[in-house]
Every structure is written in C-alpha cells, then in structure tokens.
Write a protein that holds these residues in place. Sequence first.
Motif, mmCIF file in Angstrom:
data_model
loop_
_atom_site.group_PDB
_atom_site.id
_atom_site.type_symbol
_atom_site.label_atom_id
_atom_site.label_comp_id
_atom_site.label_asym_id
_atom_site.label_seq_id
_atom_site.Cartn_x
_atom_site.Cartn_y
_atom_site.Cartn_z
ATOM 1 N N ASP A 62 0.829 -1.207 0.000
ATOM 2 C CA ASP A 62 0.000 0.000 0.000
ATOM 3 C C ASP A 62 0.861 1.254 0.000
ATOM 4 O OD1 ASP A 62 -2.671 1.285 0.266
ATOM 5 O OD2 ASP A 62 -1.884 1.914 2.199
ATOM 6 N N ALA A 65 2.086 1.771 -3.478
ATOM 7 C CA ALA A 65 1.010 2.255 -4.337
ATOM 8 C C ALA A 65 0.720 3.729 -4.083
ATOM 9 C CB ALA A 65 -0.251 1.423 -4.112
ATOM 10 N N ARG A 66 0.775 4.156 -2.834
ATOM 11 C CA ARG A 66 0.549 5.569 -2.516
ATOM 12 C C ARG A 66 1.657 6.452 -3.089
ATOM 13 N NH1 ARG A 66 -3.073 6.626 1.931
ATOM 14 N NH2 ARG A 66 -4.080 4.691 2.601
ATOM 15 N N GLY A 69 1.046 6.859 -6.656
ATOM 16 C CA GLY A 69 -0.084 7.754 -6.882
ATOM 17 C C GLY A 69 0.311 9.205 -7.008
ATOM 18 N N ARG A 70 1.485 9.571 -6.492
ATOM 19 C CA ARG A 70 1.941 10.953 -6.602
ATOM 20 C C ARG A 70 2.445 11.298 -8.000
ATOM 21 N NH1 ARG A 70 5.298 11.933 -0.909
ATOM 22 N NH2 ARG A 70 3.567 11.361 0.497
ATOM 23 N N PRO A 73 -1.432 9.222 -12.195
ATOM 24 C CA PRO A 73 -2.854 9.446 -11.877
ATOM 25 C C PRO A 73 -3.735 8.320 -12.412
ATOM 26 C CG PRO A 73 -2.221 10.813 -13.742
ATOM 27 C CD PRO A 73 -0.974 10.083 -13.308
ATOM 28 N N GLY A 75 -5.885 4.386 -11.291
ATOM 29 C CA GLY A 75 -6.611 3.757 -10.210
ATOM 30 C C GLY A 75 -5.703 3.043 -9.231
ATOM 31 N N ARG A 76 -6.206 2.896 -7.995
ATOM 32 C CA ARG A 76 -5.386 2.288 -6.953
ATOM 33 C C ARG A 76 -5.065 0.831 -7.265
ATOM 34 N NH1 ARG A 76 -5.600 -0.715 -2.510
ATOM 35 N NH2 ARG A 76 -4.223 -0.162 -0.779
ATOM 36 N N TRP A 78 -4.589 -0.562 -10.110
ATOM 37 C CA TRP A 78 -3.507 -0.610 -11.096
ATOM 38 C C TRP A 78 -2.163 -0.309 -10.440
ATOM 39 C CZ3 TRP A 78 -4.094 -2.850 -15.565
ATOM 40 C CH2 TRP A 78 -5.354 -2.905 -16.144
ATOM 41 N N ARG A 79 -2.158 0.632 -9.509
ATOM 42 C CA ARG A 79 -0.900 0.962 -8.832
ATOM 43 C C ARG A 79 -0.416 -0.195 -7.960
ATOM 44 N NH1 ARG A 79 -2.256 4.878 -5.404
ATOM 45 N NH2 ARG A 79 -4.320 5.434 -6.162
#
Length: 363
Positions: A62, A65-66, A69-70, A73, A75-76, A78-79
């Motif tokens: 997680d 993934a976060r 995300g930075r 852009p 979906g979570r 996919w990250r």
Amino acid sequence: MDDRDPQPQTTSPTSISDPRLRFEARKALIWVSVVALIGIAIYMSQALLVVFGGLVFAAIIDGGARLLGRVLPIGRSWRVAIVLLLTVAFVAWVAIFAGTSLAEEAAQFPALVEQQAIRLMEWLRMQGVEVNAERFSGLAQQALGGIGQLTTAVGGLIGGFTTGFLIIILGVYIAFEPNLYERGVAWMVPDHRRSAFLELASEMGMSLRRLMFGRIVGMVCEGILTWAALAAYGVPLSVLLGLLTGLLAFIPNIGAVISGLLMVLVGFSGGPDMALYCVGVYLVVQTFDGYVVIPMIARKTVDLAPALVLAGQLILGVLFGILGLALADPLIAMIKVMLEYRSEHSSDDQYGDKEAERSFQPG
C-alpha cells in the motif's frame, strides 16, 4: 367462583432475581469471556502472527502504491498491480542473473567461516586458553547451520515456504481491498466505538506504512554501502555480504550485530588488515544509518526505544523463531500507537464506559 389458591410462579434454577446480583453476574461473564479469548489468542498465536505478517506486507504494498499515486494518476488497483509486478521482476532478476554468482558465494561461505573458526581456536590455545575440540566443533556446526539458513534466505522464504506463501497471499488480498476488511472488523465493534476504531485503524495503518518505508530505505542504504565499500577493497563475497546486510537490516539491533560478525569473519580470510577494514566498514555503515537515515525517517514514523525493541525481539524470537524476530518491531510499534491513542482519548473512553454501564443497569 374458584377459591383455590393460584399456582405459584415457577422460575428457572439459573435465574437471578436480585437486579444488582444479576448485573454483577453479567460483568463476571464478560471477564470470563475476555480470559477465554486471551487463551484462544495464545493457542492461535502462530496463526495470528502470520495474519499480522500479512498486514505488514500489505502495508508495504500500500505504501508503494501511494507513492506511485503521486506521479501516476491511475486507479489504486492498477498501482498495487504495478508494485507487485516490480517486486516479482526484482526477485526474478536476482534469481536469473545474480542467482548463479550468489549461489557460488553462498557455497563458499560456510567453509570460509569454518576455516576462520579453526584459526580462532588455534589462537586461543596459543594464548593459553584450553578449548574442548568436540564442544567447539558442535558449536561451530550449530553456527554454520544458522549461517547456512541466513545464506539460503537470500532466495527468500526457504525453510518456511508455506508461512511465507500465506503471508504474501494475505498481504495481496488486503492490499487490493483494505476498506473491505476494515469494515468487516468494524462491524464486530460496538456502535458507540466504531468511529474511534476506524480512527485508530487509520493511525495504525499510516504509522505502519511509514515504519516499513523507513525499514526498506535503511535496508537499501546499508546493502549498497556495504557492497560498494567491501568490493572497493577486494573483500571476498562482497555481493553476498551486501545482500545479507540489507536483508538483516529489517531486524533492528540483532540484524546489525549478525551482519557485522559475518563481515569480520570473512575479512579475516584476507589477513588482519582486511579484517580491520571490515570492522571500519561496519562502523561507518551503521553510523550513517543510525545518525543520518534513521533520524530523518524517525521524525515521521514511530519512535521506538531501542531497549524495548530488543526485548520484544528476544521474547518473540524465542516464542516464534525467525518470524517473531522479524515482526517484533512493527508489532511493538502498533501496540505503542494503540496505547498512545488510548491515553489521548481516555476521557471519551470513560464516557463510553459509563454509557455502556448504564445500559446494564436494571430497570
């Protein structure tokens, strides 16, 4: 008109007519249930530790993934998939391209340590210290067995494949849908405490992600610095020592001591000068990690007392082996976050307890 006396009302032998006594009996039942739950938790402690390992692995995924995300852009889900693919790619690269050389170095490692142990025994005898050869041989075999486990751990999950596989599967499931499991646990919490539980879960998750991020940064820094410094001097097995140092950095305090001993033992194969150089590398790497890397990360994560972490590692290591040793740090951190939250919201909890007590009052 029937003049017969009405039949007396019968009650159950287990019923309690006194309201105050009934209230105390309910409290006693609650305490008995708590003790029973503690007993069940102790009996299932190994399985619970595996579940907690899954939570730790999910926190690592997680956190990655976060971070993605930075810059991405998307979906979570996919990250999270990208983080897992990168992890699998790294493991595959180590296995395919570096596996052969690491296996050769790992095969040389026990023989090299045994040779240095024999030299140490001869040196002790020259100093007038009597050493029992049979006892020393047994200790050496035990030590080599432990070192052999450490070297085989480079490939990951050897000696505990089932446990590691379960931790990975649990972590992947939780990382993809963390809110689903959070709501499931919150559903079992009383209504008046659900908001506090969700707030506590959020704080614990954030602290765990930051703690794991700090551990990974420390592992990478220690592994790369150790490999570069040892390779620059021509120390044998520098790649393996760097990788072991990075992996053992996941276990604070104890991991650093083990990696330092391994470096010094290998350094003695090249003479006293190389051994002193290995000692210097160990001190420089640990100083840099302890006074530069860790303080920078500790300001944004859980600050744990070293003695507390060491005591937890010793206890969990004795109870659960290498798994308890590895998870002692995040487990103690989560307990600390929970206790701090409890202390900060003690007034609200007391109010909630009074409301719950009033609900048990008779009439």
